[in-house]
Design a protein around this motif. Structure first.
Motif, PDB file in Angstrom:
ATOM      1  N   ASP A   5     -26.640 -47.199  75.067  1.00 45.07           N
ATOM      2  CA  ASP A   5     -27.861 -46.560  75.554  1.00 45.07           C
ATOM      3  C   ASP A   5     -27.535 -45.540  76.648  1.00 45.07           C
ATOM      4  N   LYS A   6     -26.615 -45.888  77.541  1.00 43.08           N
ATOM      5  CA  LYS A   6     -26.187 -44.940  78.578  1.00 43.08           C
ATOM      6  C   LYS A   6     -25.524 -43.722  77.948  1.00 43.08           C
ATOM      7  N   GLU A   7     -24.739 -43.966  76.911  1.00 42.70           N
ATOM      8  CA  GLU A   7     -24.053 -42.867  76.224  1.00 42.70           C
ATOM      9  C   GLU A   7     -25.053 -41.947  75.519  1.00 42.70           C
ATOM     10  N   TYR A   8     -26.069 -42.521  74.871  1.00 46.99           N
ATOM     11  CA  TYR A   8     -27.111 -41.707  74.236  1.00 46.99           C
ATOM     12  C   TYR A   8     -27.805 -40.840  75.286  1.00 46.99           C
ATOM     13  N   ARG A   9     -28.128 -41.439  76.422  1.00 48.51           N
ATOM     14  CA  ARG A   9     -28.802 -40.695  77.493  1.00 48.51           C
ATOM     15  C   ARG A   9     -27.909 -39.568  78.022  1.00 48.51           C
ATOM     16  N   ARG A  10     -26.624 -39.873  78.154  1.00 43.68           N
ATOM     17  CA  ARG A  10     -25.682 -38.864  78.638  1.00 43.68           C
ATOM     18  C   ARG A  10     -25.603 -37.691  77.661  1.00 43.68           C
ATOM     19  N   LYS A  11     -25.480 -37.978  76.363  1.00 39.91           N
ATOM     20  CA  LYS A  11     -25.412 -36.913  75.348  1.00 39.91           C
ATOM     21  C   LYS A  11     -26.695 -36.078  75.356  1.00 39.91           C
ATOM     22  N   TYR A  12     -27.829 -36.757  75.428  1.00 36.81           N
ATOM     23  CA  TYR A  12     -29.105 -36.045  75.433  1.00 36.81           C
ATOM     24  C   TYR A  12     -29.207 -35.156  76.670  1.00 36.81           C
ATOM     25  N   SER A  13     -28.790 -35.665  77.813  1.00 37.67           N
ATOM     26  CA  SER A  13     -28.816 -34.880  79.056  1.00 37.67           C
ATOM     27  C   SER A  13     -27.891 -33.677  78.965  1.00 37.67           C
ATOM     28  N   ASP A  33     -34.708 -29.023  69.980  1.00 37.57           N
ATOM     29  CA  ASP A  33     -35.944 -29.247  69.242  1.00 37.57           C
ATOM     30  C   ASP A  33     -36.300 -30.722  69.072  1.00 37.57           C
ATOM     31  N   PHE A  34     -35.552 -31.611  69.725  1.00 39.18           N
ATOM     32  CA  PHE A  34     -35.931 -33.020  69.705  1.00 39.18           C
ATOM     33  C   PHE A  34     -37.170 -33.172  70.585  1.00 39.18           C
ATOM     34  N   GLU A  35     -38.166 -33.876  70.091  1.00 38.30           N
ATOM     35  CA  GLU A  35     -39.415 -34.026  70.834  1.00 38.30           C
ATOM     36  C   GLU A  35     -39.247 -34.901  72.072  1.00 38.30           C
ATOM     37  N   SER A  36     -38.276 -35.815  72.027  1.00 40.77           N
ATOM     38  CA  SER A  36     -38.085 -36.736  73.143  1.00 40.77           C
ATOM     39  C   SER A  36     -36.693 -37.349  73.066  1.00 40.77           C
ATOM     40  N   TYR A  37     -36.322 -38.025  74.145  1.00 42.29           N
ATOM     41  CA  TYR A  37     -35.064 -38.774  74.151  1.00 42.29           C
ATOM     42  C   TYR A  37     -35.081 -39.828  73.056  1.00 42.29           C
ATOM     43  N   GLU A  38     -36.224 -40.459  72.847  1.00 45.72           N
ATOM     44  CA  GLU A  38     -36.318 -41.523  71.832  1.00 45.72           C
ATOM     45  C   GLU A  38     -36.039 -40.978  70.431  1.00 45.72           C
ATOM     46  N   GLN A  39     -36.534 -39.789  70.130  1.00 42.80           N
ATOM     47  CA  GLN A  39     -36.265 -39.192  68.819  1.00 42.80           C
ATOM     48  C   GLN A  39     -34.768 -38.889  68.679  1.00 42.80           C
TER      49      GLN A  39
END
Length: 135
Positions: A5-13, A33-39
């Motif tokens: 989850d931390k890694e996903y957040r880091r990539k998204y950031s 174009d991702f609507e949100s971090y969750e997407q």
């Protein structure tokens, strides 16, 4: 799961930072174009993201989106990125090598192909573009 989850957040950031701050992304109009971090997270899970994977946009002219974002291991990502950055296509490489073998200088070949003399020298001495075989 917490580590991923931390890694996903880091990539998204990282993606958000790139599209908002990197000069070449801004110049080309690359967006997230991702609507949100969750997407984004859902997409990463669906694509089989593994710890250490790199985000890769197959089409460099399109934004980050579900249709244009893959996750690749470092070796594959480096190889693909290198191929995408090439200045010459396989036919041009063959022409340059043939011209050089016929006695045309690297300077003249470079000028005709609108690339640096150094690149042509590396091509004709097989330091780069080694995967392209002569006919």
């Amino acid at each position: 799961m917490i580590i991923l989850d931390k890694e996903y957040r880091r990539k998204y950031s990282q993606i958000c930072w790139r599209v908002n701050n990197h000069p070449s992304y801004k110049r080309k109009g690359i967006t997230n174009d991702f609507e949100s971090y969750e997407q984004f997270k859902e997409h990463a899970i669906d694509k089989g993201y593994r710890l250490g994977d790199h985000a890769h946009r197959p089409n460099k002219d399109k934004p980050y989106s579900c249709d244009n974002l893959d996750f690749l291991d470092e070796t594959t990502h480096r190889r693909l990125s290198g191929l995408e950055k090439r200045k010459l296509n396989p036919e041009q490489v063959k022409v340059a090598r043939d011209a050089y073998k016929s006695g045309v200088s690297t300077r003249k070949i470079a000028k005709q192909m609108n690339v640096s003399q150094t690149l042509i020298w590396r091509v004709v001495t097989y330091q780069t573009y080694r995967d392209i075989e002569d006919v």
